[in-house]
Scaffold this motif. Structure first.
Motif, PDB file in Angstrom:
ATOM      1  N   LEU A 152       0.836  -1.195   0.000  1.00  0.00           N
ATOM      2  CA  LEU A 152       0.000   0.000   0.000  1.00  0.00           C
ATOM      3  C   LEU A 152       0.871   1.245   0.000  1.00  0.00           C
ATOM      4  N   HIS A 153       0.350   2.328  -0.533  1.00  0.00           N
ATOM      5  CA  HIS A 153       1.113   3.568  -0.599  1.00  0.00           C
ATOM      6  C   HIS A 153       0.406   4.671   0.174  1.00  0.00           C
ATOM      7  N   PHE A 154       1.168   5.390   0.986  1.00  0.00           N
ATOM      8  CA  PHE A 154       0.673   6.566   1.696  1.00  0.00           C
ATOM      9  C   PHE A 154       1.825   7.534   1.891  1.00  0.00           C
ATOM     10  N   SER A 214       5.758   6.558   1.855  1.00  0.00           N
ATOM     11  CA  SER A 214       6.076   5.195   2.286  1.00  0.00           C
ATOM     12  C   SER A 214       5.206   4.150   1.597  1.00  0.00           C
ATOM     13  N   CYS A 215       5.728   2.938   1.563  1.00  0.00           N
ATOM     14  CA  CYS A 215       4.996   1.761   1.103  1.00  0.00           C
ATOM     15  C   CYS A 215       4.817   0.822   2.294  1.00  0.00           C
ATOM     16  N   TYR A 216       3.667   0.154   2.359  1.00  0.00           N
ATOM     17  CA  TYR A 216       3.338  -0.683   3.509  1.00  0.00           C
ATOM     18  C   TYR A 216       2.916  -2.079   3.056  1.00  0.00           C
ATOM     19  N   TYR A 217       3.457  -3.061   3.775  1.00  0.00           N
ATOM     20  CA  TYR A 217       3.071  -4.456   3.549  1.00  0.00           C
ATOM     21  C   TYR A 217       2.348  -4.947   4.801  1.00  0.00           C
ATOM     22  N   ILE A 218       1.127  -5.441   4.636  1.00  0.00           N
ATOM     23  CA  ILE A 218       0.350  -5.962   5.758  1.00  0.00           C
ATOM     24  C   ILE A 218       0.262  -7.475   5.620  1.00  0.00           C
ATOM     25  N   SER A 219       0.819  -8.171   6.575  1.00  0.00           N
ATOM     26  CA  SER A 219       0.907  -9.631   6.469  1.00  0.00           C
ATOM     27  C   SER A 219      -0.460 -10.281   6.650  1.00  0.00           C
ATOM     28  N   SER A 220      -0.562 -11.502   6.146  1.00  0.00           N
ATOM     29  CA  SER A 220      -1.749 -12.328   6.382  1.00  0.00           C
ATOM     30  C   SER A 220      -1.434 -13.450   7.363  1.00  0.00           C
ATOM     31  N   ILE A 236       7.045   2.517  11.362  1.00  0.00           N
ATOM     32  CA  ILE A 236       7.202   3.614  12.306  1.00  0.00           C
ATOM     33  C   ILE A 236       6.095   4.623  12.004  1.00  0.00           C
ATOM     34  N   ILE A 237       5.242   4.888  12.976  1.00  0.00           N
ATOM     35  CA  ILE A 237       4.096   5.777  12.773  1.00  0.00           C
ATOM     36  C   ILE A 237       4.457   7.177  13.263  1.00  0.00           C
ATOM     37  N   ASN A 238       4.449   8.139  12.362  1.00  0.00           N
ATOM     38  CA  ASN A 238       4.910   9.489  12.686  1.00  0.00           C
ATOM     39  C   ASN A 238       3.797  10.489  12.940  1.00  0.00           C
ATOM     40  N   SER A 239       2.555  10.148  12.630  1.00  0.00           N
ATOM     41  CA  SER A 239       1.477  11.126  12.787  1.00  0.00           C
ATOM     42  C   SER A 239       0.147  10.402  12.951  1.00  0.00           C
ATOM     43  N   ARG A 240      -0.851  11.147  13.426  1.00  0.00           N
ATOM     44  CA  ARG A 240      -2.197  10.592  13.540  1.00  0.00           C
ATOM     45  C   ARG A 240      -2.784  10.286  12.160  1.00  0.00           C
ATOM     46  N   GLN A 241      -2.388  11.052  11.149  1.00  0.00           N
ATOM     47  CA  GLN A 241      -2.875  10.788   9.803  1.00  0.00           C
ATOM     48  C   GLN A 241      -2.371   9.444   9.291  1.00  0.00           C
ATOM     49  N   GLU A 242      -1.098   9.169   9.548  1.00  0.00           N
ATOM     50  CA  GLU A 242      -0.539   7.876   9.142  1.00  0.00           C
ATOM     51  C   GLU A 242      -1.184   6.744   9.942  1.00  0.00           C
ATOM     52  N   GLN A 243      -1.403   6.971  11.224  1.00  0.00           N
ATOM     53  CA  GLN A 243      -2.062   5.963  12.051  1.00  0.00           C
ATOM     54  C   GLN A 243      -3.488   5.693  11.559  1.00  0.00           C
ATOM     55  N   ALA A 244      -4.201   6.759  11.191  1.00  0.00           N
ATOM     56  CA  ALA A 244      -5.562   6.595  10.688  1.00  0.00           C
ATOM     57  C   ALA A 244      -5.567   5.768   9.408  1.00  0.00           C
ATOM     58  N   PHE A 245      -4.580   5.978   8.548  1.00  0.00           N
ATOM     59  CA  PHE A 245      -4.487   5.216   7.312  1.00  0.00           C
ATOM     60  C   PHE A 245      -4.299   3.727   7.588  1.00  0.00           C
ATOM     61  N   LEU A 246      -3.496   3.407   8.601  1.00  0.00           N
ATOM     62  CA  LEU A 246      -3.176   2.005   8.895  1.00  0.00           C
ATOM     63  C   LEU A 246      -4.232   1.320   9.751  1.00  0.00           C
ATOM     64  N   THR A 247      -5.160   2.077  10.295  1.00  0.00           N
ATOM     65  CA  THR A 247      -6.183   1.508  11.172  1.00  0.00           C
ATOM     66  C   THR A 247      -7.279   0.828  10.354  1.00  0.00           C
ATOM     67  N   ILE A 298       2.986  -5.159  10.186  1.00  0.00           N
ATOM     68  CA  ILE A 298       3.012  -4.179   9.103  1.00  0.00           C
ATOM     69  C   ILE A 298       4.452  -3.752   8.854  1.00  0.00           C
ATOM     70  N   CYS A 299       4.909  -3.971   7.626  1.00  0.00           N
ATOM     71  CA  CYS A 299       6.251  -3.517   7.215  1.00  0.00           C
ATOM     72  C   CYS A 299       6.134  -2.184   6.503  1.00  0.00           C
ATOM     73  N   GLU A 300       7.237  -1.399   6.555  1.00  0.00           N
ATOM     74  CA  GLU A 300       7.270  -0.098   5.882  1.00  0.00           C
ATOM     75  C   GLU A 300       8.613   0.100   5.209  1.00  0.00           C
ATOM     76  N   LYS A 301       8.546   0.634   3.998  1.00  0.00           N
ATOM     77  CA  LYS A 301       9.778   1.051   3.317  1.00  0.00           C
ATOM     78  C   LYS A 301       9.508   2.388   2.633  1.00  0.00           C
ATOM     79  N   THR A 302      10.575   3.165   2.439  1.00  0.00           N
ATOM     80  CA  THR A 302      10.430   4.478   1.817  1.00  0.00           C
ATOM     81  C   THR A 302      10.291   4.341   0.313  1.00  0.00           C
TER      82      THR A 302
END
Length: 213
Positions: free
Chosen positions: A92-94, A97-103, A124-135, A207-211
């Motif tokens: 996923l993209h936000f 960053s790119c995010y991988y959510i495992s199954s 690494i969650i840097n803001s409430r906006q990023e947290q909201a995206f991952l929730t 949840i994995c994250e890469k730039t």
């Protein structure tokens, strides 16, 4: 007792007799009881159906309210620059960053190892906006923070301190329950939404994250 008048011309005759008593339908009471039971079953099924619909609406509302906190910052799962994808397939993209959510489900350390093998790390969650995206993607998933080095001092996997005031924690968390909970995860459950501390050996999604390159 019955009285019947009969008229034939100028003569009037009177007959006296008794009414015949017909037995009451012996199934009457049973039928009424059966109908009453059917009405009760119908009311129960309708009520249960309404509760299911309300539950579904509540779940959707919770997910939207947290993932759409700032709609302008939420981007699609596969954005491209020209003909080149910004994120690997299935990620996923936000923002940047790119995010991988495992199954699958693993311990915190095993989850982090999987991220490292994907040329990434636990998120690494840097803001409430990023947290909201991952929730809302999972009920619970490991993220890249722990307080293993010093109890109560939460550190991200890149060595920076977790700013508790910038993020949303689940009610009453972190609490260090059950003899020590040194690894962090993100929860999306009824009445329990936000960051949480948990036992590092528990098996959970991650949840994995890469730039974005």
């Amino acid at each position: 007792m019955a009285v019947v008048f009969k008229s034939h011309g100028s003569q009037v005759s009177i007959e006296v007799g008794e009414y015949e008593h017909f037995p009451k339908n012996e199934h009457g009471d049973v039928t009424e009881k059966t109908l009453a039971k059917k009405r009760h079953v119908y009311v129960f099924l309708v009520g249960f159906g309404l509760l299911c619909v309300l539950q579904a609406i509540l779940n959707i509302t919770l997910r939207l309210s947290h993932r759409l906190t700032n709609p302008s910052n939420i981007e699609s799962t596969c954005l491209c620059a020209g003909n080149k994808e910004l994120c690997p397939q299935g990620w996923l993209h936000f923002s940047s960053s790119c995010y991988y959510i495992s199954s699958q489900r693993r311990s915190w350390d095993s989850s982090r190892q999987d991220c490292l093998e994907r040329d990434a790390d636990l998120v690494i969650i840097n803001s409430r906006q990023e947290q909201a995206f991952l929730t809302g993607f999972t009920k619970a998933a490991w993220i890249g923070m722990s307080d293993r080095d010093q109890e109560g001092i939460w550190i991200w996997v890149n060595g920076t301190a977790v700013n508790k005031n910038r993020l949303e924690w689940a009610p009453g968390q972190p609490d260090g329950a059950f003899g020590g909970e040194d690894c962090g995860d993100i929860h999306t459950m009824m009445n329990f939404i936000g960051l949480n501390d948990s036992n590092c050996s528990l098996r959970s999604q991650w949840i994995c994250e890469k730039t974005v390159k």
